[in-house]
Design an enzyme around this catalytic site. Structure first.
Site, PDB file in Angstrom:
ATOM      1  N   PHE A 136     -22.708  25.098 114.470  1.00 40.80           N
ATOM      2  CA  PHE A 136     -22.574  25.685 115.805  1.00 40.80           C
ATOM      3  C   PHE A 136     -22.047  27.109 115.646  1.00 40.80           C
ATOM      4  O   PHE A 136     -20.964  27.337 115.115  1.00 40.80           O
ATOM      5  CB  PHE A 136     -21.620  24.873 116.683  1.00 40.80           C
ATOM      6  CG  PHE A 136     -21.560  25.385 118.095  1.00 40.80           C
ATOM      7  CD1 PHE A 136     -22.476  24.939 119.038  1.00 40.80           C
ATOM      8  CD2 PHE A 136     -20.620  26.333 118.480  1.00 40.80           C
ATOM      9  CE1 PHE A 136     -22.441  25.418 120.342  1.00 40.80           C
ATOM     10  CE2 PHE A 136     -20.581  26.811 119.779  1.00 40.80           C
ATOM     11  CZ  PHE A 136     -21.497  26.359 120.714  1.00 40.80           C
ATOM     12  N   ASP A 224     -18.330  31.951 109.009  1.00 39.98           N
ATOM     13  CA  ASP A 224     -17.962  31.796 110.414  1.00 39.98           C
ATOM     14  C   ASP A 224     -16.644  31.028 110.495  1.00 39.98           C
ATOM     15  O   ASP A 224     -16.612  29.803 110.396  1.00 39.98           O
ATOM     16  CB  ASP A 224     -19.078  31.049 111.154  1.00 39.98           C
ATOM     17  CG  ASP A 224     -18.791  30.864 112.633  1.00 39.98           C
ATOM     18  OD1 ASP A 224     -17.621  31.012 113.050  1.00 39.98           O
ATOM     19  OD2 ASP A 224     -19.736  30.541 113.382  1.00 39.98           O
ATOM     20  N   LYS A 253     -11.713  32.976 119.151  1.00 42.73           N
ATOM     21  CA  LYS A 253     -10.850  31.912 119.679  1.00 42.73           C
ATOM     22  C   LYS A 253      -9.370  32.267 119.578  1.00 42.73           C
ATOM     23  O   LYS A 253      -8.823  32.946 120.445  1.00 42.73           O
ATOM     24  CB  LYS A 253     -11.162  30.583 119.002  1.00 42.73           C
ATOM     25  CG  LYS A 253     -12.564  30.043 119.347  1.00 42.73           C
ATOM     26  CD  LYS A 253     -12.748  28.621 118.927  1.00 42.73           C
ATOM     27  CE  LYS A 253     -14.181  28.132 119.147  1.00 42.73           C
ATOM     28  NZ  LYS A 253     -14.619  28.106 120.544  1.00 42.73           N
TER      29      LYS A 253
END
Length: 894
Positions: A136, A224, A253
């Site tokens: 993702f 990532d 985040k």
């Protein structure tokens, strides 16, 4: 908030939240806790997927933001040099691995991925980006193309050209691609832990090997760490465990401190190129305000020689070990524990054979973690959100400042969940949905009350040659309990509320896979039960087109599974007009009504014999005679019983009268044909008796009747028969009425086959010594009859015995080797390999009924024991009922 529309942000997600009572409105956040608008406090154990690292409203983050305001610093001065953004870039250069130095700030992780893709392509002049399956990377189009989940991509035309996926943790797969097309590959992007994919962790040595391969083939290595970075896994970066040095590192985040959106794509000097630098920009990038939050995050994590990160590592080990211990205690419940630090995934085993159709359905539709999240939120005030990407995995991702006591509280609640699942006390997980928010104080073991799937035992080389599917739903509350024993703790009203809640989900789902059913002749079939989420009330009261659409989807599921025939259970045949509305979908359809009729009448006659009822003198009645099954039962009953009451719908007296008259005409035409064949019983016997009576009184009228009886072109009109009855002063044998109470009170043998969602037959309606075969689903006979009338025999439809003692999991509440007639018709047609539509429409062919009788004999199916009050009833109990009826008659005659 009461006057606000609640679904404007995302109506699709709102429906999910509302359905599982996750739609709280949080009005305050502090530390690890949230408060809703009713001032209820909740322990948050998801931390916005890691984007709230230090809890809600951490003071040091607000202080940093406030300092920007107090100093009067400009928020954005593109393309000039904002000082705080520059400070943050320098700190990131200092703490990130290798020679990463050039930062591209973004507002989200997805935007950071987009920047990385553009940077990699512009730097290498090559088009292809490799990512991993189940990964993702975001939901903008480029990031979505890198995301390895087809379900997210297909509706949006992703992946676009230039993206390919390979298996995660498979270094050989990466090498194969690079060897074959390395000259076209710009970069490989990978997560150290596939967070959205279910907390799948990179195996030891994988990332290091990736780095080496990428260097060897001149391919950029993009790491990532949007979710894993900045302390989440117990080190500053998850990649620190292997000391890898990516060419591009992505963060987001936690970088915004839980207050502001902030992401970054940081790259090495070798990767940076002027083409990217001059053409890529973002209005809100290099923002002093967001950078102040990011800088505060970095300082908090690195101060005191990374003391906080060291504490996160210890708490992560503590959490992981406790979850592993939970798995060891409940190995049948928990399949796997994955993750690192404060980023843990608990994967539960599937519930495909757990003694509950509802849990199996929920698993099939991906709703298990949503149910669990709702349970934990409403019962234990713990906030854990559903894992939309991996519906059997529960994500534990608390704030980095979580306490040991808070971890223990959550793990205690999860242990209760495991106990509930282990003992199959599933009602405990559902009860909050019907208004009971109490914590479980006693978990009852229902394992012995639920059945497992039991199929025919096959010899070596034997395998299914044909397939079927059958559509089921809950007609009435008692059916919920039969198929979920723990639901006995619910009141009847709660069961109705549960069925109403279930109807909010409009997708059919598989509730049972039957691997093998073997016929007497050796033929083997396999099949599936497909559940539609409607109770009896809902399926009859919701808009018909909506209900039919769901049933059609269920038919399509059966077809796509390879079924040769799909059967319609309970009221699904009624609302589809006897199956007509779902024909023509590439698979044969049966309503199951023909064999249901046959078995119901066999049961009625068996019950009548045991209650010593003489058929020639009996008064029969068919409730719901205008329906498909009711009509066929009336025709068959007329073969044995002379006096009958055909009962229609009191709510529609005019249409009922017309349809009952038409049925009565059919009965006489059938009697006429049987008379011609000298089969004298029931109506044909009555016609013969009428001829005899007329012969003794008026030979001309008798001859006229005989002419009409023997002339196949001549109908026996009802008015004509009634005139003859009046002439000889006898009663017309068939009554057509909507006065249910009055007619049932006179009847010895009753078939109840209405389509009513509510009870129609009550204790005061029945004659002592009567036999009722209730074939309706939901039942026509009220439970009060069982409680108050010990002098009548109530048979719950007709049950079918199979050649083997198979069981469809919970088996619809029946014992092994026994099932419903409508399901059995589907199985019989599949065994026979008959791929035509059967039992369709409102007028069943009695020739089809005879055909099903032949198939049943061929394949070893037949009437099982009689059933009353949800249990099979033996001759001794029936004799007791008979004696009670005699005693009551004696009392009435005094």
């Amino acid at each position: 908030m009461l006057d606000h529309k609640m679904d404007l942000l995302n109506p699709t997600i709102y429906e999910l939240l509302k359905n599982f009572q996750l739609d709280k409105v949080y009005v305050k956040g502090e530390g690890s806790y949230l408060w809703d608008d009713d001032n209820n406090r909740y322990l948050d154990f998801i931390a916005q997927y890691g984007a709230v690292p230090f809890g809600y409203n951490p003071k040091f983050i607000w202080d940093a933001i406030t300092e920007v305001r107090d100093k009067g610093l400009p928020s954005m001065v593109q393309p000039s040099l904002p000082p705080i953004a520059l400070n943050l870039a320098n700190r990131l250069m200092e703490i990130t691995p290798g020679d990463l130095c050039y930062t591209t700030f973004t507002q989200s992780g997805a935007e950071a991925v987009e920047a990385a893709v553009k940077l990699a392509r512009s730097s290498t002049k090559k088009p292809v980006i490799i990512s991993t399956i189940n990964s993702f990377h975001g939901k903008t189009l480029g990031a979505l193309s890198a995301t390895g989940r087809e379900v997210y991509q297909t509706p949006f035309g992703a992946p676009v050209n230039g993206f390919i996926q390979i298996p995660f943790n498979d270094i050989n797969a990466l090498e194969d691609v690079l060897v074959k097309m390395g000259d076209k590959v710009a970069a490989f992007i990978v997560e150290p832990i596939q967070g959205e994919g279910g907390m799948l962790t990179a195996t030891k040595g994988y990332l290091k090997a990736v780095q080496e391969l990428c260097r060897k083939h001149n391919v950029l290595f993009i790491l990532d760490e949007i979710q894993t970075g900045l302390g989440r896994t117990g080190t500053l970066f998850a990649s620190d465990f292997e000391e890898v040095e990516p060419d591009i590192l992505l963060l987001a985040k936690a970088l915004g401190g839980g207050i502001l959106p902030l992401g970054v794509c940081i790259s090495s000097s070798q990767v940076w190129n002027d083409e990217f630098g001059s053409l890529h920009s973002s209005t809100f990038a290099n923002n002093n305000v967001t950078s102040a939050a990011g800088l505060a995050v970095i300082e908090e994590l690195t101060k005191d020689n990374q003391a906080l990160i060291n504490e996160i590592s210890k708490k992560g080990d503590y959490l992981f070990n406790k979850v592993v211990n939970l798995k060891e205690n409940y190995p049948e419940i928990i399949r796997e524990v994955r993750g690192r630090g404060l980023m843990i995934g608990i994967e539960f085993n599937d519930f495909d054979d757990c003694g509950s159709y509802d849990m199996t359905y929920l698993t099939d539709k991906g709703g298990f973690t949503a149910l669990l999240a709702g349970f934990l939120l409403n019962v234990y005030n713990i906030r854990i959100v559903p894992f939309l990407n991996n519906p059997m995995t529960l994500r534990l991702e608390p704030v980095l400042t979580i306490s040991y006591e808070e971890i223990d509280y959550v793990l205690d609640a999860l242990e209760t969940v495991c106990k509930i699942i282990e003992k199959q006390d599933f009602a405990q997980l559902y009860k909050y949905l019907v208004g009971d928010y109490s914590k479980p104080n006693e978990i009852v073991n229902y394992r012995l009350k639920g059945n497992k799937i039991k199929s025919s035992q096959l010899m070596e080389g034997e395998k299914p040659s044909k397939k079927f599917a059958f559509i089921i739903h809950y007609p009435a509350p008692e059916d919920v309990v039969l198929n979920n024993p723990s639901f006995e703790r619910f009141s009847r009203q709660q069961l109705y509320e549960f069925m109403k809640w279930q109807s909010n989900t409009t997708e059919p789902g598989i509730v049972c896979h039957m691997p093998a059913i073997k016929s007497l002749d050796g033929t083997v079939v396999e099949g599936w039960l497909i559940g539609v989420p409607f109770g009896g009330r809902e399926i009859m009261e919701l808009p018909n087109n909506e209900v039919v659409d769901v049933i059609a989807k269920a038919v399509d599921i059966g077809r796509d599974l390879g079924a040769d025939i799909v059967g319609l259970g309970a009221l699904t045949s009624v609302v589809t007009r006897g199956g007509r509305a779902v024909q023509g979908r590439g698979v044969a359809i049966t309503s199951g009504n023909s064999y249901t009729t046959l078995i119901a009448m066999d049961a009625l006659y068996a019950g009548a014999q045991k209650m010593k009822i003489e058929l020639d003198n009996a008064q029969g009645a068919v409730l719901g005679a205008t329906g498909s099954i009711g009509r066929a039962c009336a025709l068959m009953l007329s073969d044995q019983v002379i006096n009958m009451s055909l009962l229609g719908n009191p709510k529609h007296p005019t249409s009922s009268k017309n349809r009952l008259s038409s049925l009565a005409q059919e009965i006489f035409e059938r009697g006429k044909r049987r008379y011609q064949k000298q089969n004298y019983s029931g109506i044909s016997l009555w016609l013969n008796n009428l001829v005899v009576i007329l012969s003794n009184k008026n030979k001309q009228k008798a001859d006229d009747l005989l002419i009409r009886i023997n002339d196949n072109k001549e109908e026996l009109e009802l008015d004509y028969i009634k005139s003859l009855c009046k002439y000889v002063n006898i009663d017309f044998p068939i009554k057509m009425s909507v006065d249910i109470a009055n007619e049932l009170a006179k009847s010895d043998m009753i078939v109840a086959a209405s389509n009513s969602p509510d009870y129609l037959v009550y204790p005061e309606h029945l004659k002592s010594g009567a036999v009722v075969c209730d074939v309706a689903r939901p039942a026509d006979v009220s439970p009060r009859v069982y409680e108050e009338r010990n002098d009548v025999l109530i048979l719950e439809g007709g049950l079918v015995s199979y050649p083997d003692k198979i069981a469809f999991g919970p088996n619809l509440g029946y014992r092994e080797g026994v099932s419903l007639a409508c399901l059995s018709e589907t199985v019989l047609l599949a065994l026979e390999g008959d791929k035509k539509d059967y039992s369709i429409g409102m007028k069943l062919s009695l020739e089809t009924v005879d055909y099903l009788r032949f198939l049943a004999q061929k394949h070893g199916f037949g009437l099982a024991g009689l059933r009353m009050g949800n249990e099979e009833i033996d001759d001794k109990k029936i004799e007791k009922i008979y004696q009670n009826s005699l005693n009551l008659d004696q009392v009435d005659n005094l």
